[in-house]
Design an enzyme around this catalytic site. Structure first.
Site, PDB file in Angstrom:
ATOM      1  CB  SER A 239      -0.955  -0.009   1.189  1.00 19.10           C
ATOM      2  OG  SER A 239      -0.232  -0.186   2.382  1.00 19.10           O
TER       3      SER A 239
ATOM      4  CG  HIS B  64      -4.166  -1.575  -1.200  1.00 20.95           C
ATOM      5  ND1 HIS B  64      -4.728  -0.319  -1.232  1.00 20.95           N
ATOM      6  CD2 HIS B  64      -3.768  -1.778   0.076  1.00 20.95           C
ATOM      7  CE1 HIS B  64      -4.656   0.221  -0.032  1.00 20.95           C
ATOM      8  NE2 HIS B  64      -4.083  -0.648   0.783  1.00 20.95           N
TER       9      HIS B  64
ATOM     10  CE  LYS C 294      -7.596  -1.176   1.494  1.00 21.31           C
ATOM     11  NZ  LYS C 294      -7.615  -0.066   2.450  1.00 21.31           N
TER      12      LYS C 294
HETATM   13  C1  LIG Z   1      -3.314  -4.888   2.547  1.00 22.96           C
HETATM   14  C2  LIG Z   1      -4.438  -4.661   3.494  1.00 22.96           C
HETATM   15  N1  LIG Z   1      -4.974  -5.717   4.129  1.00 22.96           N
HETATM   16  C3  LIG Z   1      -5.987  -5.571   4.997  1.00 22.96           C
HETATM   17  C4  LIG Z   1      -6.525  -4.331   5.258  1.00 22.96           C
HETATM   18  C5  LIG Z   1      -7.649  -4.219   6.239  1.00 22.96           C
HETATM   19  O1  LIG Z   1      -8.861  -4.095   5.544  1.00 22.96           O
HETATM   20  P1  LIG Z   1     -10.187  -3.702   6.319  1.00 22.96           P
HETATM   21  O2  LIG Z   1     -10.273  -2.207   6.282  1.00 22.96           O
HETATM   22  O3  LIG Z   1     -11.285  -4.381   5.561  1.00 22.96           O
HETATM   23  O4  LIG Z   1     -10.050  -4.225   7.714  1.00 22.96           O
HETATM   24  C6  LIG Z   1      -6.025  -3.199   4.618  1.00 22.96           C
HETATM   25  C7  LIG Z   1      -6.599  -1.878   4.903  1.00 22.96           C
HETATM   26  O5  LIG Z   1      -6.061  -0.840   4.674  1.00 22.96           O
HETATM   27  C8  LIG Z   1      -4.946  -3.371   3.706  1.00 22.96           C
HETATM   28  O6  LIG Z   1      -4.400  -2.326   3.092  1.00 22.96           O
END
Ligand SMILES: Cc1ncc(COP(=O)(O)O)c(C=O)c1O
Length: 303
Positions: free
Chosen positions: A138, A166, A197
């Site tokens: 990210s 992502h 997202k």
């Molecule tokens: C790579 C990644 N995994 C998991 C998550 C967590 O997702 P959630 O907001 O559905 O808990 C995020 C959130 O930013 C993320 O960037």
């Protein structure tokens, strides 16, 4: 709020809002229950099927968030006889999930295949080995070399888990994620992702993969067993979103065109951009203070 949503995703966001409203009127505000007591409606089952169909997997399990999906995936599947081999830049939820599991931990440098191979050699005595990586990192928007990961996993008999948070809905011609980008659909054993997202932007997460794996998670994954079911309005909007992205790649095409244009013009303007294969474009200013000034000026421009 509505104006902002309509602005960012054109007409489709209205369909999501309509779907959410429909579910609120017809299915209620919330389930007041975990899934296996009285927290499952046909909507939840339908969304799980649609996600599996989208990724070409056998089954899916929903969670309140991807943080929960990652938190609840390792411990039910692996024991101290097993090993998890994790990219050093994996998301915090993967790190926490790994901490909750008794499997041995190995870490390799970000997207570094030589280091991954070293860890695979080092961990050979373990019963099962699971390589786990974000599908898009990210911070920089870079993508791990899935073709090489798949080759190494085959050579050393390891499983692969991808966090497509992502990536799904964005990366690949039709937004199926990095398995589509590398033309390796079906090669990841476990995929986790978020509805927070590309797939609506509210809340919700999932794990999708082989039926046997999802069956174990339904029996033993703690964030699934001991936490409330996702509200029907979020589930119905999720169904709508998967219908939209399954029927057409219009939104992805637009995003890919915008991304290419932004990347090209920012480079033409002389900015240093990190290599990316996603919609995350890291503009490097190499100065924390300058980046704050830059961000404030962008906010003033309404960006
Ligand atoms: C790579 C990644 N995994 C998991 C998550 C967590 O997702 P959630 O907001 O559905 O808990 C995020 C959130 O930013 C993320 O960037």
């Amino acid at each position: 709020m509505t104006v902002l949503l309509v602005k960012t995703a054109d007409g489709n966001i209205n369909e999501l809002i309509e779907s959410a409203k429909y579910a609120l009127d017809n299915y209620g505000y919330g389930m007041s229950s975990v899934r296996f007591i009285c927290g499952t409606q046909n909507l939840h089952k339908t969304l799980e099927e649609k996600i599996a169909k989208f990724f070409g997997t056998e089954d899916t399990i929903l969670y309140a968030a991807c943080f929960d999906a990652n938190g609840g995936v390792f411990e039910p599947l692996l024991t101290k006889e097993d090993a998890i081999i994790s990219d050093s830049l994996n998301h915090a939820s993967i790190i926490d999930g790994v901490r909750l599991c008794k499997a041995q931990r190995y870490r390799y440098a970000n997207a570094d295949m030589e280091d991954l191979e070293k860890m695979l050699i080092k961990s050979q005595e373990h019963r099962f080995r699971l390589i786990v990586t974000d599908a898009v990192f990210s911070m920089d928007g870079n993508v791990p070399p899935l073709d090489k990961i798949v080759k190494l996993a085959k050579k050393y008999d390891a499983l692969i888990m991808l966090d497509e948070s992502h990536s799904a809905g964005v990366v690949g011609k039709t937004g199926r994620g990095i398995t589509e980008l590398f033309n390796l659909r079906g090669e990841a054993d476990i995929i986790t992702g978020t509805l927070g997202k590309a797939f609506g932007g509210a809340i919700g997460g999932f794990t999708t993969g082989k039926k046997e794996i999802i069956d174990i998670l339904r029996q033993r994954s703690r964030p699934y067993l001991f936490s409330n079911s996702i509200p029907p309005m979020v589930v119905n909007a999720g169904i709508k979103m998967f219908d939209i992205v399954s029927e057409t790649s219009e939104l992805q095409d637009k995003l890919h065109n915008n991304t290419d244009y932004f990347l090209k013009e920012m480079k033409n303007a002389g900015f240093d951009i990190k290599p990316t294969s996603s919609a995350i474009i890291a503009v490097m200013l190499y100065d924390a203070k300058l980046s704050q000034i830059f961000a404030n000026k962008l906010l003033k421009e309404g960006t």
